[in-house]
Design a protein around this motif. Structure first.
Motif, PDB file in Angstrom:
ATOM      1  N   PRO A 734      48.387  42.555  39.706  1.00 55.65           N
ATOM      2  CA  PRO A 734      46.941  42.686  39.926  1.00 55.65           C
ATOM      3  C   PRO A 734      46.608  42.642  41.420  1.00 55.65           C
ATOM      4  CG  PRO A 734      47.467  40.513  39.071  1.00 55.65           C
ATOM      5  CD  PRO A 734      48.729  41.312  38.999  1.00 55.65           C
ATOM      6  N   SER A 735      45.512  43.247  41.780  1.00 55.90           N
ATOM      7  CA  SER A 735      45.055  43.271  43.170  1.00 55.90           C
ATOM      8  C   SER A 735      44.667  41.875  43.623  1.00 55.90           C
ATOM      9  CB  SER A 735      43.871  44.224  43.323  1.00 55.90           C
ATOM     10  OG  SER A 735      43.308  44.117  44.602  1.00 55.90           O
ATOM     11  N   GLY A 736      44.972  41.587  44.874  1.00 57.77           N
ATOM     12  CA  GLY A 736      44.601  40.294  45.448  1.00 57.77           C
ATOM     13  C   GLY A 736      43.535  40.411  46.513  1.00 57.77           C
ATOM     14  N   ALA A 737      42.833  41.558  46.583  1.00 54.57           N
ATOM     15  CA  ALA A 737      41.839  41.765  47.638  1.00 54.57           C
ATOM     16  C   ALA A 737      40.705  40.754  47.539  1.00 54.57           C
ATOM     17  CB  ALA A 737      41.304  43.195  47.570  1.00 54.57           C
ATOM     18  N   ALA A 738      40.215  40.481  46.327  1.00 56.97           N
ATOM     19  CA  ALA A 738      39.100  39.537  46.177  1.00 56.97           C
ATOM     20  C   ALA A 738      39.528  38.131  46.585  1.00 56.97           C
ATOM     21  CB  ALA A 738      38.600  39.548  44.733  1.00 56.97           C
ATOM     22  N   LEU A 739      40.739  37.706  46.190  1.00 58.38           N
ATOM     23  CA  LEU A 739      41.220  36.382  46.565  1.00 58.38           C
ATOM     24  C   LEU A 739      41.397  36.282  48.083  1.00 58.38           C
ATOM     25  CD1 LEU A 739      42.184  33.585  45.733  1.00 58.38           C
ATOM     26  CD2 LEU A 739      44.470  34.557  45.403  1.00 58.38           C
TER      27      LEU A 739
END
Length: 903
Positions: A734-739
């Protein structure tokens, strides 16, 4: 077939012998036969003499050798242009133009210029030694079309050959090769009548000196036209032969650059120069904020300084580079900063003329003036031997010649010793010996040896041996200077040597005239006769010197604006002005046959300015940007990528497309020392081993079938290799951009925190440090390594430093303040490939593992952050070139108060 054999063996050991054989074959060409009588008549002066000198023969050989050398250099420079699209079109236009001319000739169009035969050189050259050199050049000009096959085959530039088998060429001793005329025309010479012209008597004896040239006196208009051609031709050739120079080893780029502000210290400071540097004497030293001095090593055109510290503050870099080509030294300094609120100045020092440089200029003024003066004395001695001999002159010249050579030898010793002291940093026999290693040292040793032998021979004679030794010394002087840095080196040295040899004739001769007094003075017949003999050679050598000086200016300046926009260009303008000031005095001496000593004084000024040019920094050449580090194997936006280290290697593992099933595994590898090319890499997954294929110097790849949860082991072979293990996250990750955005907001809101750091470069040394931070600009650092420990306290722009075991604090005010909070990932943009790659527990706190990738100046960095549910980073890992760093963060927003220590 002969051409193919030659072109394939140009660098073989037998290439010179084959070239010599080609010369013998060329000389046997029937076209050469008509040239031989003119050669014999000119070099002997048309009279039988028992005391025949070899000097005219040598000058003749030098004349045609110079033409062939310049032809080779010209074609070498012009080949890229001729092969370009524009060059092809221009060449085609020239061929069409010649075709039109030949059509007009075939149609017998009444245009006298098509039928005229011109003899611009030979008709105006006196027989004897002075005319041997231009005759040799004319000989080569007339010979070249006839030997095109051999010359073209023995040249690296075979596409430029002009002659073809079956073509016939008729050459006379007075003209360039021309087609056979079916009938005579005004001003032409029928080849079949060569033996019947007034150039040679049928009885076989030589004609009078002027008639030996086979031409009547030209008209005044013709003389003016050909004089203009003779003056312009050398300058046209200088433009065509201009080759960019890289005099001195200039700093082309550095990583980090001057003035950079970094989040973390680099694993290495890399300096790249415009040319290769001497490994034994070229150094770079980085002074870290905590006072450590780290020295790097040179290799090729780079100096690398490996750092094993992450101390925040200003890093100072001082470098010294000694060119492999010319042996000259350049040095400078610059700064960059780590974890500071503002960066240092981006300016770099180095490049001005110091008092040390002025000292070199004084020494080289004596060196240049003495050698040129010695050459001028020999020129006067040669002119004095002509009939009627000037018996009063040789005795006065001999003592002066020995003194000049002694001064040249002593000044050379002084200059070489001073150069060794500057390059080595100290003066000793060993430092001088180390400096004299390599080609620049060989040229300097040759210069010393030639000066010493010339000084010994001058006591007995001023004949051909002494002349050859002094000429060799001037050539060695050229080989030990800026000219050796030109590519190819032989072209730069040849240009500088020609400039110096010509200057030795006219400027050296003027210096010599300034130190003698003829019987009765310069107004009496003896003085006027000497001036009349010196003037013709002085005028020709002056033009040659100016022409080749123009070549050097083009090589070293590179652009017209540098002539007035740089210190080197302004000094060069001063030299041009001094030379221009000599011209009226030379014209006065030429026309009035009266010498003024002020001309010799101006010659000294010209020599002094030339010596100053040798120490003024040459404008930095328009060097192409240094080759960027290889990007083969680096991840692309959106790729799933993980970083690690194996021994001395930085590793990056990228899975593409990062979906369950078949993936292309791409491994990026970069060692701390040495190249990555050829280093073997194996991948192991689930007990199976996969051999990787090279996809670039820093890239290896293999196809793997993975679904998530597998352990991928990367084994790097070779010296300094090792093993690294990566856990493949559940795919697709999963993408970690938000975190990552949450981490940035939460961490930059902290007021206080602590961290424990472990730093390794892969070379076996690990540095451990403990930090405490208090916003906005206070921190403490306690560092421990094998070399000892240190403590520092930052309060705004003031730094307090204490090195163990000393109990005293050093106060360093006025520095850039620390920026709190800041983190190791803050300064690398863009941050790409952010993915959640797993879960773990740190200090009893559940965390998610966030992986992403960043770059700075083409330097790759891999990050992994262990993030709790509030966005706080509990642990961080960074993998970069020579910088394997682990952080553990704790004591967030705790009661931390940082105060100045008691001093």
């Amino acid at each position: 077939m002969f051409a193919d054999v030659v072109s394939s063996g140009l660098t073989s050991w037998w290439a010179p012998a084959l070239a010599f054989a080609a010369g013998v074959v060329s000389f046997a060409s029937p076209c050469v036969c008509p040239l031989v009588p003119g050669y014999l008549a000119l070099v002997t002066g048309g009279q039988e003499r028992e005391d025949r000198s070899t000097f005219p023969v040598l000058m003749f050989i030098f004349g045609f050798a110079l033409v062939f050398t310049l032809l080779g250099a010209f074609t070498w420079v012009m080949l890229p242009l001729l092969r370009s699209e524009t060059g092809t079109r221009v060449s085609g236009g020239i061929v069409v133009l010649f075709g039109l001319v030949m059509i007009l000739y075939a149609l017998r169009v009444r245009w006298p210029a098509l039928y005229a035969e011109r003899r611009p050189f030979l008709a105006r050259v006196n027989p004897g030694a002075a005319g041997a050199f231009p005759l040799g050049m004319a000989f080569a000009a007339g010979w070249t079309p006839c030997i095109g096959r051999c010359w073209g085959a023995s040249s690296p530039l075979r596409p430029l050959r002009v002659a073809r088998s079956g073509e016939r060429c008729c050459c006379s001793s007075t003209s360039v090769c021309s087609p056979r005329y079916s009938e005579r025309s005004p001003g032409s010479l029928h080849p079949s009548s060569i033996g019947r012209t007034n150039t040679m008597h049928t009885a076989g004896r030589a004609a009078a000196p002027r008639s030996a040239m086979g031409a009547a006196a030209a008209s005044p208009r013709s003389r003016r036209r050909w004089r203009a051609v003779l003056v312009a031709a050398p300058f046209v050739m200088t433009v065509l032969l201009a080759i960019p120079a890289h005099a001195h080893a200039f700093l082309v780029s550095s990583d980090p650059s001057a003035g950079d502000r970094l989040a973390t210290a680099p694993g290495a400071v890399t300096l790249t120069f415009s040319e290769s540097v001497e490994q034994s004497v070229s150094t770079a030293t980085v002074t870290t904020p905590d006072g450590q001095r780290v020295t790097g090593t040179a290799s090729g055109n780079r100096i690398d300084v490996l750092l094993t510290t992450n101390a925040p503050g200003v890093y100072r870099v001082a470098w010294k580079a000694v060119s492999v080509d010319d042996g000259h030294t350049t040095e400078g300094t610059f700064q960059f900063s780590v974890a500071t609120a503002r960066g240092p100045s981006a300016a770099t020092s180095g490049g001005g003329v110091s008092s040390q440089g002025l000292g070199f200029a004084v020494g080289r003024t004596i060196q240049y003036a003495a050698l040129l003066y010695a050459a001028g004395l020999l020129v006067l001695a040669m002119r004095a031997r002509r009939d009627p001999a000037l018996e009063w002159l040789p005795a006065r010249l001999r003592v002066r010649l020995r003194l000049a050579l002694l001064a040249a030898f002593l000044s050379t010793v002084g200059v070489v010793t001073a150069e060794a002291a500057v390059a080595q940093g100290s003066l000793s026999i060993d430092s001088v010996a180390r400096f004299l290693e390599g080609p620049p040292g060989g040229a300097r040793l040759s210069l010393l040896a030639l000066e010493a032998v010339a000084m010994a021979s001058a006591g007995a004679t001023m004949g051909p041996l002494t002349i050859a030794l002094v000429g060799g010394a001037l050539i060695a002087l050229a080989a030990s200077g800026h000219a050796a840095a030109v590519r190819p080196a032989w072209a730069g040295i040849s240009v500088d040597a020609a400039h110096l040899l010509a200057a030795g004739v006219w400027a050296g001769g003027i210096l010599a005239l300034g130190t003698i007094r003829p019987p009765g003075g310069w107004r009496e017949p003896a003085g006027r006769l000497l001036l009349s003999r010196f003037t013709p050679v002085a005028v020709g050598s002056f033009l040659v010197s100016v022409a080749f000086g123009g070549v050097q200016a083009i090589q070293e300046l590179g652009r017209l604006g540098a002539l007035w926009g740089t210190s080197y260009g302004r000094v060069l303008l001063a030299k041009i002005a001094a030379v221009a000031a000599m011209v009226p005095l030379s014209l006065f001496a030429w026309r009035r046959r009266l010498f003024r000593r002020s001309e010799a004084g101006l010659a000294v000024v010209v020599v002094a300015v030339a010596a100053l040019l040798s120490v003024v920094p040459v404008p930095k050449p328009q060097v192409e940007a240094a080759a960027a580090p290889s990007t083969a194997g680096l991840p692309q936006p959106g790729d799933l990528t993980l970083g690690g280290d194996a021994g001395r290697f930085l590793l990056g593992l990228t899975l593409r497309p990062g979906e369950p099933g078949r993936n292309l595994a791409i491994v990026y590898l970069k060692p701390v020392e040495g190249p990555a090319k050829g280093v073997p890499v194996q991948l192991a997954v689930g007990g199976r081993t996969f051999q990787t294929a090279a996809c670039g110097s820093t890239c290896r790849s293999a196809v793997l079938d993975v679904w998530g949860g597998e352990q991928v082991a990367v084994q790097v072979g070779g010296a300094g290799g090792g093993r690294a293990s990566f856990t493949v996250p559940p795919l697709p990750a999963p993408s970690g951009a938000a975190l990552l955005r949450q981490v940035q907001r939460r961490m930059h809101a902290l007021r206080t925190f602590r961290l424990a750091e472990s730093l390794s470069s892969g070379l076996g040394t690990t540095v451990r440090s403990d930090y405490s931070f208090e916003a906005p600009d206070r921190m403490t650092i306690d560092t421990h390594s094998n070399g000892g420990s240190s403590q520092s306290v930052w309060i705004g722009g003031t730094r307090y430093l204490r090195q163990s075991p000393s109990p005293r604090w050093q106060v360093q005010p006025g520095g850039p303040p620390a920026q709190v909070p800041s983190f190791i990932w803050d300064y690398f943009r863009p941050l790409e490939g952010a993915h959640l790659v797993g879960r773990a527990t740190v200090d009893g706190v559940p965390v998610r593992i966030l992986a992403f990738f960043g770059t700075t100046d083409s330097t790759p960095l891999w990050f992994r952050l262990w993030v709790d549910h509030t966005g706080l980073v509990r642990r961080a890992e960074m993998r970069a070139f020579g910088h394997f760093m682990d952080h553990r963060y704790y004591a967030f927003d705790s009661n931390i108060s940082i105060q100045p220590p008691v001093t």
